[in-house]
Design a protein around this motif. Structure first.
Motif, PDB file in Angstrom:
ATOM      1  N   GLU A 172      61.766   5.676  29.098  1.00 54.41           N
ATOM      2  CA  GLU A 172      62.852   5.149  29.925  1.00 54.41           C
ATOM      3  C   GLU A 172      64.033   4.686  29.074  1.00 54.41           C
ATOM      4  O   GLU A 172      65.185   4.761  29.509  1.00 54.41           O
ATOM      5  CB  GLU A 172      62.339   3.990  30.780  1.00 54.41           C
ATOM      6  CG  GLU A 172      61.282   4.363  31.791  1.00 54.41           C
ATOM      7  CD  GLU A 172      61.835   5.177  32.949  1.00 54.41           C
ATOM      8  OE1 GLU A 172      63.032   5.015  33.264  1.00 54.41           O
ATOM      9  OE2 GLU A 172      61.075   5.964  33.525  1.00 54.41           O
ATOM     10  N   ILE A 173      63.768   4.213  27.873  1.00 51.22           N
ATOM     11  CA  ILE A 173      64.847   3.762  26.992  1.00 51.22           C
ATOM     12  C   ILE A 173      65.716   4.936  26.552  1.00 51.22           C
ATOM     13  O   ILE A 173      66.945   4.814  26.437  1.00 51.22           O
ATOM     14  CB  ILE A 173      64.259   3.031  25.771  1.00 51.22           C
ATOM     15  CG1 ILE A 173      63.452   1.806  26.219  1.00 51.22           C
ATOM     16  CG2 ILE A 173      65.358   2.613  24.799  1.00 51.22           C
ATOM     17  CD1 ILE A 173      62.797   1.056  25.078  1.00 51.22           C
ATOM     18  N   LEU A 174      65.092   6.090  26.338  1.00 49.64           N
ATOM     19  CA  LEU A 174      65.833   7.266  25.892  1.00 49.64           C
ATOM     20  C   LEU A 174      66.392   8.089  27.040  1.00 49.64           C
ATOM     21  O   LEU A 174      67.191   8.999  26.804  1.00 49.64           O
ATOM     22  CB  LEU A 174      64.914   8.154  25.035  1.00 49.64           C
ATOM     23  CG  LEU A 174      64.225   7.460  23.853  1.00 49.64           C
ATOM     24  CD1 LEU A 174      63.270   8.418  23.172  1.00 49.64           C
ATOM     25  CD2 LEU A 174      65.255   6.926  22.871  1.00 49.64           C
ATOM     26  N   LEU A 175      65.986   7.782  28.260  1.00 48.31           N
ATOM     27  CA  LEU A 175      66.384   8.603  29.403  1.00 48.31           C
ATOM     28  C   LEU A 175      67.690   8.143  30.030  1.00 48.31           C
ATOM     29  O   LEU A 175      68.481   8.974  30.496  1.00 48.31           O
ATOM     30  CB  LEU A 175      65.264   8.596  30.452  1.00 48.31           C
ATOM     31  CG  LEU A 175      65.460   9.438  31.710  1.00 48.31           C
ATOM     32  CD1 LEU A 175      65.600  10.912  31.359  1.00 48.31           C
ATOM     33  CD2 LEU A 175      64.305   9.236  32.675  1.00 48.31           C
ATOM     34  N   LYS A 206      70.176  10.621  32.181  1.00 49.22           N
ATOM     35  CA  LYS A 206      70.598  11.779  31.401  1.00 49.22           C
ATOM     36  C   LYS A 206      70.291  11.515  29.933  1.00 49.22           C
ATOM     37  O   LYS A 206      70.863  10.606  29.327  1.00 49.22           O
ATOM     38  CB  LYS A 206      72.093  12.023  31.588  1.00 49.22           C
ATOM     39  CG  LYS A 206      72.615  13.242  30.849  1.00 49.22           C
ATOM     40  CD  LYS A 206      74.107  13.424  31.084  1.00 49.22           C
ATOM     41  CE  LYS A 206      74.641  14.634  30.320  1.00 49.22           C
ATOM     42  NZ  LYS A 206      76.102  14.793  30.508  1.00 49.22           N
ATOM     43  N   PRO A 207      69.391  12.283  29.320  1.00 43.55           N
ATOM     44  CA  PRO A 207      69.068  12.061  27.906  1.00 43.55           C
ATOM     45  C   PRO A 207      70.293  12.319  27.028  1.00 43.55           C
ATOM     46  O   PRO A 207      71.126  13.188  27.308  1.00 43.55           O
ATOM     47  CB  PRO A 207      67.953  13.072  27.626  1.00 43.55           C
ATOM     48  CG  PRO A 207      67.422  13.453  28.960  1.00 43.55           C
ATOM     49  CD  PRO A 207      68.557  13.334  29.920  1.00 43.55           C
ATOM     50  N   SER A 208      70.410  11.545  25.978  1.00 45.49           N
ATOM     51  CA  SER A 208      71.522  11.707  25.054  1.00 45.49           C
ATOM     52  C   SER A 208      71.355  12.988  24.230  1.00 45.49           C
ATOM     53  O   SER A 208      70.243  13.316  23.779  1.00 45.49           O
ATOM     54  CB  SER A 208      71.610  10.494  24.123  1.00 45.49           C
ATOM     55  OG  SER A 208      72.627  10.664  23.165  1.00 45.49           O
ATOM     56  N   PRO A 252      67.074  13.868  18.374  1.00 47.81           N
ATOM     57  CA  PRO A 252      66.480  15.046  17.720  1.00 47.81           C
ATOM     58  C   PRO A 252      65.925  16.032  18.741  1.00 47.81           C
ATOM     59  O   PRO A 252      65.572  15.657  19.864  1.00 47.81           O
ATOM     60  CB  PRO A 252      65.372  14.444  16.850  1.00 47.81           C
ATOM     61  CG  PRO A 252      65.790  13.030  16.630  1.00 47.81           C
ATOM     62  CD  PRO A 252      66.526  12.604  17.864  1.00 47.81           C
ATOM     63  N   GLU A 253      65.860  17.283  18.345  1.00 48.23           N
ATOM     64  CA  GLU A 253      65.488  18.321  19.305  1.00 48.23           C
ATOM     65  C   GLU A 253      64.093  18.108  19.881  1.00 48.23           C
ATOM     66  O   GLU A 253      63.876  18.302  21.084  1.00 48.23           O
ATOM     67  CB  GLU A 253      65.581  19.692  18.619  1.00 48.23           C
ATOM     68  CG  GLU A 253      65.312  20.856  19.563  1.00 48.23           C
ATOM     69  CD  GLU A 253      65.465  22.194  18.863  1.00 48.23           C
ATOM     70  OE1 GLU A 253      65.183  23.213  19.516  1.00 48.23           O
ATOM     71  OE2 GLU A 253      65.851  22.203  17.683  1.00 48.23           O
ATOM     72  N   SER A 254      63.136  17.693  19.038  1.00 52.41           N
ATOM     73  CA  SER A 254      61.770  17.500  19.527  1.00 52.41           C
ATOM     74  C   SER A 254      61.708  16.338  20.522  1.00 52.41           C
ATOM     75  O   SER A 254      61.089  16.435  21.580  1.00 52.41           O
ATOM     76  CB  SER A 254      60.821  17.244  18.358  1.00 52.41           C
ATOM     77  OG  SER A 254      61.248  16.105  17.611  1.00 52.41           O
ATOM     78  N   ILE A 255      62.384  15.215  20.193  1.00 51.64           N
ATOM     79  CA  ILE A 255      62.374  14.064  21.094  1.00 51.64           C
ATOM     80  C   ILE A 255      63.152  14.379  22.372  1.00 51.64           C
ATOM     81  O   ILE A 255      62.763  13.978  23.475  1.00 51.64           O
ATOM     82  CB  ILE A 255      62.958  12.831  20.377  1.00 51.64           C
ATOM     83  CG1 ILE A 255      62.086  12.470  19.175  1.00 51.64           C
ATOM     84  CG2 ILE A 255      63.054  11.647  21.340  1.00 51.64           C
ATOM     85  CD1 ILE A 255      62.598  11.275  18.394  1.00 51.64           C
ATOM     86  N   VAL A 300      61.714  13.996  26.180  1.00 49.70           N
ATOM     87  CA  VAL A 300      62.358  13.168  27.190  1.00 49.70           C
ATOM     88  C   VAL A 300      62.754  14.008  28.398  1.00 49.70           C
ATOM     89  O   VAL A 300      62.639  13.571  29.553  1.00 49.70           O
ATOM     90  CB  VAL A 300      63.578  12.452  26.588  1.00 49.70           C
ATOM     91  CG1 VAL A 300      64.328  11.675  27.657  1.00 49.70           C
ATOM     92  CG2 VAL A 300      63.147  11.520  25.470  1.00 49.70           C
ATOM     93  N   LEU A 301      63.217  15.233  28.152  1.00 56.10           N
ATOM     94  CA  LEU A 301      63.579  16.114  29.264  1.00 56.10           C
ATOM     95  C   LEU A 301      62.348  16.485  30.090  1.00 56.10           C
ATOM     96  O   LEU A 301      62.412  16.553  31.330  1.00 56.10           O
ATOM     97  CB  LEU A 301      64.261  17.369  28.716  1.00 56.10           C
ATOM     98  CG  LEU A 301      65.057  18.210  29.711  1.00 56.10           C
ATOM     99  CD1 LEU A 301      66.194  17.398  30.305  1.00 56.10           C
ATOM    100  CD2 LEU A 301      65.589  19.472  29.044  1.00 56.10           C
ATOM    101  N   THR A 302      61.216  16.709  29.418  1.00 52.71           N
ATOM    102  CA  THR A 302      59.975  16.981  30.143  1.00 52.71           C
ATOM    103  C   THR A 302      59.538  15.778  30.966  1.00 52.71           C
ATOM    104  O   THR A 302      59.085  15.915  32.115  1.00 52.71           O
ATOM    105  CB  THR A 302      58.867  17.369  29.152  1.00 52.71           C
ATOM    106  OG1 THR A 302      59.292  18.488  28.379  1.00 52.71           O
ATOM    107  CG2 THR A 302      57.578  17.713  29.887  1.00 52.71           C
ATOM    108  N   TYR A 303      59.699  14.604  30.396  1.00 52.37           N
ATOM    109  CA  TYR A 303      59.375  13.385  31.135  1.00 52.37           C
ATOM    110  C   TYR A 303      60.273  13.230  32.355  1.00 52.37           C
ATOM    111  O   TYR A 303      59.808  12.811  33.425  1.00 52.37           O
ATOM    112  CB  TYR A 303      59.515  12.176  30.210  1.00 52.37           C
ATOM    113  CG  TYR A 303      59.362  10.846  30.908  1.00 52.37           C
ATOM    114  CD1 TYR A 303      58.100  10.330  31.196  1.00 52.37           C
ATOM    115  CD2 TYR A 303      60.481  10.093  31.274  1.00 52.37           C
ATOM    116  CE1 TYR A 303      57.957   9.112  31.835  1.00 52.37           C
ATOM    117  CE2 TYR A 303      60.344   8.875  31.920  1.00 52.37           C
ATOM    118  CZ  TYR A 303      59.080   8.390  32.189  1.00 52.37           C
ATOM    119  OH  TYR A 303      58.942   7.193  32.830  1.00 52.37           O
TER     120      TYR A 303
END
Length: 307
Positions: A93-96, A117-119, A123-126, A130-133
């Motif tokens: 939730e912090i990154l989303l 909206k994710p920033s 990094p691409e993996s994170i 986050v997008l999957t979440y």
């Protein structure tokens, strides 16, 4: 305690945003408020599961009436697992969320709001995680924070009642112990009912928004989000009161603490009476959990007798 944090921090931020259309603490509040709200759902969910397991063990214990009080270290370990697990699951939730601005075409006033909206600087993996979440967030909410506590509590209660119904010895337990177990079971059921009623609107709104969001205006979405947040605040307000009212030992202990704090500056003449009352209350509270008679010293025998 977590409910108090929600009311102390999240409620003023939400009210300030609705009144001024400005976000208090800026981008930080957009990340911290959802994190704390989702963590609150996790704490409640896993606490209800832990309470259901505890009631099941109390029903299946061979010596339930003389079961000792759980050690403080064990309770702290369980709370640590619940809190750390809930906060870990809420980290996405912090990154989303992030802060966004919108200008009204009529008045020209700039309003701030939080958007999911994710920033792009992640990094691409994170970013992919986050997008999957974000894509699975609706069903994760529904499965983990709604279905899990309700189904777990209902299952534990049904199994406990079944065991107590088949075990005739459980019907012959002490009256005080049976009443205490009944109060605790009613408390858990009431907490689950309140939690289910307060989280149902959010899950319904999530399902509606997921399939009808293109046809809904931004004002409608903001109103639904506000309603969901106030249902969460209502749950955080009712849960402590419900605990103190239904769980009599906890309510009595709370009242004793309040009375001790109020009488702390009183005269010393009442110290003996208060100590006697506290001793009596301690004995009464311990008798609630234990039906085992207290050990008494053996009677003194007369000297010189063969007995």
């Amino acid at each position: 305690f977590w409910d108090f944090l929600i009311l102390f921090f999240c409620l003023p931020v939400v009210i300030f945003n609705e009144i001024t259309k400005k976000r208090l603490l800026g981008d930080m509040s957009c990340r911290i408020v959802p994190f704390m709200e989702v963590s609150s759902l996790g704490v409640t969910t896993f606490s209800l599961c832990a309470l259901g397991i505890d009631r099941f063990h109390a029903a299946t214990s061979p010596q339930a009436s003389t079961r000792p009080i759980e050690q403080c270290q064990s309770i702290i370990a369980k709370l640590a697992v619940i809190w750390v697990g809930s906060m870990t699951l809420s980290v996405p939730e912090i990154l989303l969320w992030q802060l966004a601005q919108d200008t009204s075409p009529v008045s020209g006033v700039v309003t701030e709001y939080c958007t999911m909206k994710p920033s792009s600087n992640l990094p691409e993996s994170i970013y992919s995680l986050v997008l999957t979440y974000q894509n699975a967030r609706m069903w994760w909410y529904f499965g983990c924070y709604f279905c899990l506590p309700i189904l777990f509590t209902v299952s534990c209660q049904l199994v406990t009642r079944r065991i107590r119904g088949t075990d005739k010895k459980s019907e012959c337990r002490g009256g005080k112990h049976g009443q205490c177990e009944g109060h605790l079971n009613c408390t858990i059921i009431a907490l689950t009912v309140i939690y289910g009623l307060c989280t149902t609107p959010e899950n319904v709104c999530n399902l509606v928004v997921a399939y009808m969001s293109p046809d809904m205006s931004k004002q409608t979405l903001d109103l639904l989000n506000l309603i969901n947040q106030f249902f969460l605040f209502f749950k955080c307000s009712v849960t402590p009161v419900l605990l103190l009212c239904l769980c009599r030992p906890l309510g009595q202990a709370f009242m004793d603490c309040c009375c001790c704090c109020c009488e702390g500056c009183g005269p010393d003449t009442t110290s003996s009476e208060s100590s006697a009352d506290s001793k009596l209350k301690t004995e009464m509270s311990s008798s609630i959990f234990f039906d085992k008679p207290r050990e008494t010293p053996p009677p003194l025998l007369a000297l010189g007798t063969p007995c």
